[in-house]
Design a protein around this motif. Structure first.
Motif, short mmCIF file in Angstrom:
data_model
loop_
_atom_site.label_atom_id
_atom_site.label_comp_id
_atom_site.label_asym_id
_atom_site.label_seq_id
_atom_site.Cartn_x
_atom_site.Cartn_y
_atom_site.Cartn_z
N VAL A 197 -35.73 -65.16 16.94
CA VAL A 197 -35.90 -64.28 15.78
C VAL A 197 -34.56 -63.58 15.59
O VAL A 197 -34.22 -62.62 16.28
CB VAL A 197 -37.06 -63.28 15.99
N ASN A 198 -33.79 -64.14 14.66
CA ASN A 198 -32.44 -63.61 14.41
C ASN A 198 -32.51 -62.49 13.37
O ASN A 198 -33.55 -62.26 12.77
CB ASN A 198 -31.53 -64.75 13.95
N LYS A 199 -31.40 -61.83 13.18
CA LYS A 199 -31.33 -60.67 12.27
C LYS A 199 -32.30 -59.59 12.71
O LYS A 199 -32.95 -58.93 11.89
CB LYS A 199 -31.59 -61.09 10.81
N ALA A 200 -32.38 -59.44 14.04
CA ALA A 200 -33.28 -58.44 14.61
C ALA A 200 -32.79 -57.02 14.30
O ALA A 200 -33.46 -56.05 14.62
CB ALA A 200 -33.41 -58.65 16.12
N SER B 112 -25.63 -59.41 21.50
CA SER B 112 -26.20 -60.20 20.40
C SER B 112 -27.53 -60.83 20.78
O SER B 112 -28.30 -61.23 19.92
CB SER B 112 -25.22 -61.32 20.01
N GLY B 113 -27.78 -60.94 22.08
CA GLY B 113 -28.99 -61.60 22.55
C GLY B 113 -28.79 -63.09 22.74
O GLY B 113 -29.67 -63.79 23.23
N VAL B 114 -27.61 -63.58 22.37
CA VAL B 114 -27.36 -65.03 22.49
C VAL B 114 -27.30 -65.46 23.96
O VAL B 114 -27.70 -66.58 24.30
CB VAL B 114 -26.08 -65.43 21.71
N ASP B 115 -26.88 -64.54 24.84
CA ASP B 115 -26.90 -64.85 26.27
C ASP B 115 -28.33 -65.17 26.74
O ASP B 115 -28.53 -66.04 27.59
CB ASP B 115 -26.36 -63.69 27.10
N GLU B 116 -29.27 -64.44 26.19
CA GLU B 116 -30.66 -64.72 26.58
C GLU B 116 -31.12 -66.06 26.03
O GLU B 116 -31.86 -66.79 26.68
CB GLU B 116 -31.60 -63.61 26.12
N ALA C 251 -21.80 -68.76 18.28
CA ALA C 251 -21.94 -67.92 19.49
C ALA C 251 -22.27 -68.78 20.71
O ALA C 251 -21.76 -68.54 21.81
CB ALA C 251 -23.02 -66.87 19.26
N LEU C 252 -23.10 -69.80 20.51
CA LEU C 252 -23.44 -70.67 21.64
C LEU C 252 -22.24 -71.50 22.07
O LEU C 252 -22.03 -71.72 23.27
CB LEU C 252 -24.61 -71.60 21.26
N VAL C 253 -21.46 -71.95 21.09
CA VAL C 253 -20.25 -72.71 21.43
C VAL C 253 -19.37 -71.84 22.33
O VAL C 253 -18.88 -72.29 23.38
CB VAL C 253 -19.47 -73.14 20.16
N ARG C 254 -19.21 -70.59 21.95
CA ARG C 254 -18.39 -69.67 22.73
C ARG C 254 -18.95 -69.55 24.15
O ARG C 254 -18.20 -69.60 25.14
CB ARG C 254 -18.38 -68.29 22.05
N ALA C 255 -20.26 -69.45 24.25
CA ALA C 255 -20.89 -69.29 25.57
C ALA C 255 -20.69 -70.54 26.43
O ALA C 255 -20.38 -70.44 27.62
CB ALA C 255 -22.37 -68.99 25.39
N PHE C 256 -20.85 -71.71 25.83
CA PHE C 256 -20.67 -72.94 26.61
C PHE C 256 -19.20 -73.13 27.00
O PHE C 256 -18.90 -73.61 28.08
CB PHE C 256 -21.17 -74.17 25.83
N THR D 85 -32.43 -61.93 18.42
CA THR D 85 -30.96 -61.92 18.42
C THR D 85 -30.39 -61.22 17.19
O THR D 85 -31.07 -61.10 16.16
CB THR D 85 -30.38 -63.36 18.42
N VAL D 86 -29.17 -60.77 17.35
CA VAL D 86 -28.35 -60.36 16.21
C VAL D 86 -27.08 -61.18 16.38
O VAL D 86 -26.09 -60.73 16.94
CB VAL D 86 -28.05 -58.85 16.22
N ALA D 87 -27.17 -62.43 15.94
CA ALA D 87 -26.13 -63.41 16.27
C ALA D 87 -24.76 -63.01 15.74
O ALA D 87 -23.74 -63.43 16.26
CB ALA D 87 -26.52 -64.79 15.73
N SER D 88 -24.75 -62.19 14.70
CA SER D 88 -23.48 -61.81 14.08
C SER D 88 -22.73 -60.75 14.89
O SER D 88 -21.57 -60.46 14.61
CB SER D 88 -23.74 -61.28 12.66
N ARG D 89 -23.38 -60.18 15.90
CA ARG D 89 -22.71 -59.18 16.74
C ARG D 89 -21.87 -59.84 17.81
O ARG D 89 -22.25 -60.88 18.35
CB ARG D 89 -23.77 -58.35 17.46
N ASP D 90 -20.78 -59.18 18.17
CA ASP D 90 -19.96 -59.72 19.25
C ASP D 90 -20.52 -59.34 20.62
O ASP D 90 -20.39 -60.09 21.58
CB ASP D 90 -18.51 -59.22 19.12
N VAL D 91 -21.11 -58.15 20.70
CA VAL D 91 -21.71 -57.73 21.98
C VAL D 91 -23.20 -57.47 21.78
O VAL D 91 -23.63 -57.13 20.68
CB VAL D 91 -21.02 -56.46 22.54
#
Ligand SMILES: Nc1nc2c(ncn2[C@@H]2O[C@H](COP(=O)(O)OP(=O)(O)OP(=O)(O)O)[C@@H](O)[C@H]2O)c(=O)[nH]1
Ligand SMILES: [Mg+2]
Length: 337
Positions: free
Chosen positions: A211-214, A257-261, A85-90, A249-255
């Motif tokens: 804290v993933n798998k929220a 996910s909290g990864v933006d934060e 997800a971070l790779v996608r963001a960068f 985060t829920v890193a497995s979600r496409d939208v």
């Protein structure tokens, strides 16, 4: 970087006989983003090839600009999912990204961590992403040794960001943390993660807690546990220190996910590293540790040659005869190295 992950899945580890004369070409191609050349250079450093010194020397002028972000945490917590997800963001920012997946427990390299590769296929074919799995049990043993060399290759190859995922627990995670500008520690609800993390000492190295798998029960409790552990003290409680934020985060979600934060916190941390001078301090310390490790390895090798040598036997004889003491004998031996 041309080629993406397809080519890197089969690094050219077989080309050990590569001549030093080829190195400038290889480095030039890697700098132009050629994935094959990057893979070859990493194989050379990972294999502790005789060319290692030449590789390091050739890369040195082109390094120092990549941001290194470490991801660590218990097995299965979601490190690879978050990395993806971070790779996608960068990439969305137009930045070039390198990913090193380091498995301290694996004797295999290159082809290890198939699972990571499969998930990372999201980015296969993207010339702006370079992905490599590494085992840490190289010839000289230990993560601290090969990983910085591989980072240097990716840095020289023009990666703006390098994400380092460590699998496993314990000391190796701490070693990876010491290589990163920003370290993310991932936890998940349940599994007694908080306590495990505290035991492994990774709480101390975290710059951002994730804290993933929220989406699972118990995320609030994990966040609470973390907060209370952080309130107990540590380097972050000093004046002017960075206080590691906790992101769900829920890193497995496409939208959503909290990864933006997570990304926003990483950027904040980068800002703090720059304004506080801590970034430069970390890089200096990193380089010092690396030089030290190489020097100690060299000394050990030379000490190995000393074992059973005439010089050592002569000194031992003088100790037995009472002509000198073992401490002075050791000083003499070191002076001879
Ligand atoms: N429910 C849920 N599952 C997730 C989440 N993030 C990842 N997963 C799943 O958890 C599993 C493990 O994820 P990985 O990303 O491989 O975890 P890892 O930490 O890289 O695992 P190792 O490299 O084996 O230590 C996968 O099946 C993911 O799909 C999440 O936020 N919620
Ligand atoms: Mg993984």
């Amino acid at each position: 970087m041309t080629g993406g992950t397809e080519q890197t899945a089969a690094p050219a580890t077989g080309r050990r006989g590569r001549r030093a004369a080829d190195l400038p070409t290889l480095v030039e191609r890697a700098r132009a983003g050629d994935a094959r050349s990057v893979a070859r250079l990493i194989s050379l450093v990972e294999d502790a090839s005789p060319l290692l010194r030449d590789v390091a020397a050739a890369l040195a002028p082109y390094t120092g600009s990549a941001r290194v972000i470490g991801l660590t945490g218990p097995p299965g917590v979601g490190k690879s999912t978050t990395t993806t997800a971070l790779v996608r963001a960068f990439r969305a920012r137009g930045q070039r990204v390198g990913v090193l997946a380091v498995d301290p427990s694996s004797p295999f390299s290159g082809g290890a961590l198939l699972g990571d590769r499969v998930r990372m296929q999201d980015h296969a074919g993207d010339p702006g992403v370079f992905i490599r799995s590494m085992a840490s049990r190289g010839h000289l043993g230990g993560l601290a040794w090969a990983t910085p060399q591989a980072l240097r290759v990716l840095d020289a190859a023009g990666c703006d960001v390098v994400l380092v995922e460590t699998v496993g627990v314990g000391q190796s995670e701490l070693e990876v943390a010491s290589l990163a500008d920003t370290t993310l520690v991932l936890l998940a609800p349940g599994m007694g993660d908080g306590i495990q993390a505290a035991k492994a000492g990774i709480l101390e190295v975290a710059d951002v807690f994730v804290v993933n798998k929220a989406d699972r029960d118990g995320a609030d409790e994990t966040v609470r546990d973390l907060r209370s552990m952080l309130s107990l003290g540590g380097r972050h409680t000093r004046a002017g220190a960075w206080r590691p934020p906790i992101v769900r985060t829920v890193a497995s979600r496409d939208v959503d996910s909290g990864v933006d934060e997570v990304l926003a916190r990483i950027d904040e941390h980068a800002g703090w590293l720059a304004s506080s001078g801590e970034g430069d301090r970390r890089r200096l310390e990193r380089a010092a540790r690396e030089v030290e490790a190489i020097a100690v390895t060299g000394l050990r090798e030379r000490m190995g040659e000393v074992g059973g040598s005439v010089a050592l036997e002569a000194l031992a004889g003088r100790v037995v005869a009472g002509e000198t003491d073992p401490y002075r004998a050791a000083d003499e031996l070191i002076a001879q190295l």
